[in-house]
Design an enzyme around this catalytic site. Structure first.
Site, short mmCIF file in Angstrom:
data_model
loop_
_atom_site.label_atom_id
_atom_site.label_comp_id
_atom_site.label_asym_id
_atom_site.label_seq_id
_atom_site.Cartn_x
_atom_site.Cartn_y
_atom_site.Cartn_z
N ARG A 278 -2.13 3.50 16.97
CA ARG A 278 -2.03 4.70 16.12
C ARG A 278 -3.12 5.72 16.43
O ARG A 278 -4.27 5.36 16.71
CB ARG A 278 -2.06 4.30 14.64
N GLU B 85 -10.37 4.81 9.29
CA GLU B 85 -10.59 4.49 7.88
C GLU B 85 -11.18 3.09 7.68
O GLU B 85 -10.74 2.31 6.84
CB GLU B 85 -9.28 4.64 7.09
N ARG C 193 -11.14 17.76 10.22
CA ARG C 193 -10.31 16.56 10.36
C ARG C 193 -9.03 16.83 11.17
O ARG C 193 -8.57 15.97 11.91
CB ARG C 193 -9.96 16.04 8.95
N ASN D 256 -3.38 -1.61 7.60
CA ASN D 256 -4.72 -2.07 7.19
C ASN D 256 -4.62 -3.58 7.07
O ASN D 256 -4.04 -4.09 6.11
CB ASN D 256 -5.13 -1.44 5.86
N GLU E 12 4.10 9.24 -0.41
CA GLU E 12 2.74 9.22 -0.94
C GLU E 12 2.31 10.58 -1.49
O GLU E 12 1.74 10.66 -2.58
CB GLU E 12 1.77 8.77 0.17
N ASP F 174 -2.20 14.31 7.10
CA ASP F 174 -1.75 13.05 6.53
C ASP F 174 -0.52 13.24 5.65
O ASP F 174 -0.61 13.10 4.43
CB ASP F 174 -2.90 12.42 5.72
N GLU G 11 0.86 -1.19 0.00
CA GLU G 11 0.00 0.00 0.00
C GLU G 11 0.89 1.24 0.00
O GLU G 11 1.81 1.36 0.82
CB GLU G 11 -0.90 -0.02 1.25
N LYS H 125 -4.05 -0.18 14.00
CA LYS H 125 -4.84 0.92 13.43
C LYS H 125 -6.28 0.57 13.73
O LYS H 125 -6.84 -0.35 13.13
CB LYS H 125 -4.57 1.00 11.92
C1 GCU Z 1 -3.07 7.49 4.41
C2 GCU Z 1 -2.88 6.53 3.28
C3 GCU Z 1 -3.50 5.21 3.55
C4 GCU Z 1 -3.02 4.68 4.90
C5 GCU Z 1 -3.29 5.70 5.98
C6 GCU Z 1 -2.75 5.33 7.35
O1 GCU Z 1 -4.40 7.88 4.50
O2 GCU Z 1 -3.45 7.09 2.11
O3 GCU Z 1 -3.14 4.34 2.52
O4 GCU Z 1 -3.66 3.50 5.22
O5 GCU Z 1 -2.68 6.91 5.62
O6 GCU Z 1 -1.78 5.96 7.78
O7 GCU Z 1 -3.26 4.45 8.01
#
Ligand code: GCU
Length: 667
Positions: A315, A282, A332, A199, A389, A361, A156, A278
């Site tokens: 996190r 998200e 945010r 993730n 990123e 971010d 990722e 995490k």
């Molecule tokens: C950003 C990123 C994600 C990642 C997230 C995180 O949003 O785009 O891909 O999972 O950070 O730090 O958990």
């Protein structure tokens, strides 16, 4: 006597990065004595033996009885001074250089110190110098998936090919390469790696249980270089792996499940570092589903790890990613502080709250997260992103040393208080930028980010430019002055150059949704992700003041709450992060906001053109494959920078109707 651990053999075609064999010549051509014992001492022995084999020197162990004088003595002992597990002392007198360490890692780090010094390590006299890391945990988080994710792929946000650890649903089974990676990490001071994505998808979840053996193999490969292994786990593991009806962190059966899972991990990996989590972020599961707090969640996992000396990295990247863009009250940037600051003091001793360095971010410019000044009774780790990123995805040159250094030197409580590098008692963490690419990092110059992170984590107040010179010195061994000057020219200012041609004055994002590469000024403007710039015909920026905005500025202590509250005192580079101002607002620089936007975007492209010219001029001094790879990426960077310039400038010309006062082409 245990056998020396052989130096890993780099697979054919893989770049040695900052450990070219020639860097070991000064050491390898001499007589070295190694004293003491322990697993990492055998690694040191292996390193010195390998260097001697190449360059004609000799290495002896303490019990061999030779009385001959030594050029170098590497000695692990319970010294008079506590150098800790990782520190070492180095001195030189009467023709002998001596490195002393009390912990096994210390001797390894001392060895790499001698390598960095090169011939200087063996010249004249050197007074005793003690080197100890300021931060105990210096960690890389790999966002590597075991199975290829349909959207995110193998890694990722990975821009360096596939994963070093996993391929198509299973471990790659290349321990030699992983060991070589551990060696590079040790040589810049990194001592921990989390081997899978935060993730945690279904396949990856099982690394905690029936696929633990694959993690144990990685741990075995990293161990000889003092790198401990950590694992990202899903908070829902008791349900998805254990078949329980709940993952409620206060439920006794859930706690027992975690205790059992942790015990099994430690049975397989006795020096396991701990879990990375995490949660409620998200879409990942977390304690909110059970009406519990993040401290409840973290402490349940911490309790399971505590008997084994492990740590949970929890996190703080928690926010509402299903926000309504019409709602101007939800911000945010506020989220991490709102969620976590009230929990200060509630986290277990072996729980570390891992906080992104900025509130959003990993944008090219963000203020330092206010969480870092608000939780004195919590072990905090600071997370930065080596994988670029939002900073060019390893296609653009963007050396992040100065950005990280600024964040680490920031004093959340003003001059009287400690800086972020001191507040980060729980560690410094970077999202890794490494993959199976022959240069490790896709862009060969992105190796500098990884190296700089490691060295800054060791000493957060170090000068990043000094670190860069160190990286240049090792990577481009015996570089002539013209090459050193050229590399400095293309790297030193590259972060600011990138900032100039992308989103202006701290407002952030403006990237293409999803993959986040390239410009799209309104890409996230009407989205649920909470990332807006609010440009209209009169002005641009987000009002985060306490008086008229979201109140985010008030999350800081003194003096920053006041500094950020008013456009008059807010630093230019963060103005649009904190304030919505008219295009004609005059910056401290004397320029209007709109003119700054035009000028900086033209400058950013010009600086990229100049950097490319400098790089082209180094063709005779850089190995052809490396030179070509960088040149090819520069072509893309320049194309992309022009795209950014033209889209951002045109957008703001059309919104504001204010022409560029210098009459340049804006479309
Ligand atoms: C950003 C990123 C994600 C990642 C997230 C995180 O949003 O785009 O891909 O999972 O950070 O730090 O958990």
């Amino acid at each position: 006597m245990p056998l020396p651990v052989p130096v890993p053999v780099l697979p054919e075609g893989i770049d040695p990065a900052w450990l070219p064999p020639e860097a070991f010549r000064p050491l390898g051509a001499r007589r070295t004595r190694i004293r003491g014992s322990g697993p990492l001492v055998e690694t040191v022995h292996g390193e010195v033996s390998d260097a001697c084999r190449r360059f004609g020197g000799e290495v002896v162990r303490d019990d061999d009885g030779t009385a001959a004088p030594y050029d170098l003595v590497l000695c692990r002992t319970d010294g008079p001074e506590d150098l800790g597990d990782e520190g070492f002392a180095c001195e030189r007198s009467a023709g002998t250089t001596t490195v002393t360490a009390s912990g096994p890692r210390g001797l390894l780090y001392g060895l790499f110190h001698v390598v960095r010094l090169g011939e200087d390590a063996f010249r004249g006299e050197r007074p005793r110098e003690v080197h100890r890391p300021a931060v105990a945990l210096r960690m890389l988080d790999h966002w590597d998936n075991v199975a290829v994710h349909p959207v995110m792929g193998q890694v990722e946000r990975g821009y360096a090919g596939g994963s070093l650890f996993w391929r198509d649903g299973r471990a790659r089974g290349e321990p030699e390469r992983v060991r070589a990676y551990g060696r590079l990490l040790a040589a810049c001071g990194i001592n921990a790696v989390s081997v899978n994505n935060v993730n945690v998808h279904a396949t990856e979840a099982r690394l905690l249980t029936d696929r633990l053996g694959e993690v144990a193999d990685l741990a075995a490969a990293l161990r000889p270089y003092g790198v401990r292994t950590h694992l990202s786990v899903t908070f829902a593991a008791p349900v998805v792996l254990g078949g329980l009806a709940t993952a409620d962190p206060l439920d006794a059966s859930v706690r027992a499940w975690w205790a059992d899972a942790a015990a099994r991990v430690y049975a397989a990996i006795p020096d396991f570092g701990g879990f990375v989590v995490k949660a409620d972020s998200e879409g990942q599961p977390g304690p909110f589903a059970y009406g519990r707090s993040h401290a409840d969640g973290a402490d349940a996992l911490a309790a399971a790890l505590a008997p084994h000396g492990g740590t949970v990295h929890w996190r703080a990247f928690v926010y509402d990613h299903r926000q309504d863009w019409r709602d101007r009250t939800t911000d945010r940037a506020r989220a991490a502080y709102d969620h976590f600051a009230p929990l200060d003091g509630e986290f277990a001793d072996n729980a570390v709250l891992q906080v992104k360095h900025g509130p959003m971010d990993f944008q090219v410019r963000e203020p330092v997260s206010p969480v870092l000044g608000a939780m004195p009774r919590t072990r905090l780790a600071v997370e930065v992103q080596a994988t670029q990123e939002y900073t060019g995805q390893q296609r653009h040159v963007c050396w992040l040393g100065p950005m990280w250094s600024e964040a680490l030197r920031f004093r959340p409580g003003g001059d009287a208080g400690g800086c972020v590098g001191e507040v980060a008692r729980g560690g410094l963490v970077a999202v890794s930028n490494v993959g199976d690419d022959p240069f490790w990092t896709g862009h060969p110059l992105a190796q500098a980010n990884l190296y700089t992170f490691g060295r800054l984590a060791w000493r957060p107040d170090d000068d990043p430019r000094r670190i860069l010179d160190e990286w240049i010195g090792l990577t481009f061994l015996s570089a002539p002055e013209r090459l050193i000057t050229g590399l400095r020219a293309v790297l030193h200012g590259s972060w600011r150059t990138y900032e100039k041609y992308t989103a202006p004055l701290g407002v952030g994002f403006m990237v293409q949704p999803g993959h986040h590469y390239g410009p799209s000024v309104d890409g996230y403007e009407y989205s649920p992700w909470g990332t807006y710039h609010f440009a209209d015909r009169d002005g641009v920026g987000v009002d985060r003041s306490a008086a008229t905005g979201t109140g985010y500025a008030a999350q800081y202590g003194k003096p920053w709450a006041e500094v950020y509250e008013s456009p008059g005192s807010c630093p230019d580079e963060l103005l649009l992060f904190f304030h919505h101002v008219p295009y004609e607002h005059v910056l401290h620089s004397g320029k209007t906001v709109i003119q700054h936007i035009y000028d900086s975007h033209f400058e950013g492209v010009e600086e990229t053109e100049e950097a490319l010219r400098v790089w082209e001029g180094l063709a005779d001094l850089v190995a052809p494959a490396r030179h070509a790879r960088v040149a090819e990426r520069y072509a893309e960077q320049l194309r992309s920078a022009r795209e950014w310039r033209d889209q951002v400038n045109s957008y703001f010309l059309r919104k504001s109707g204010v022409p560029d006062e210098r009459g340049r082409t804006v479309y």
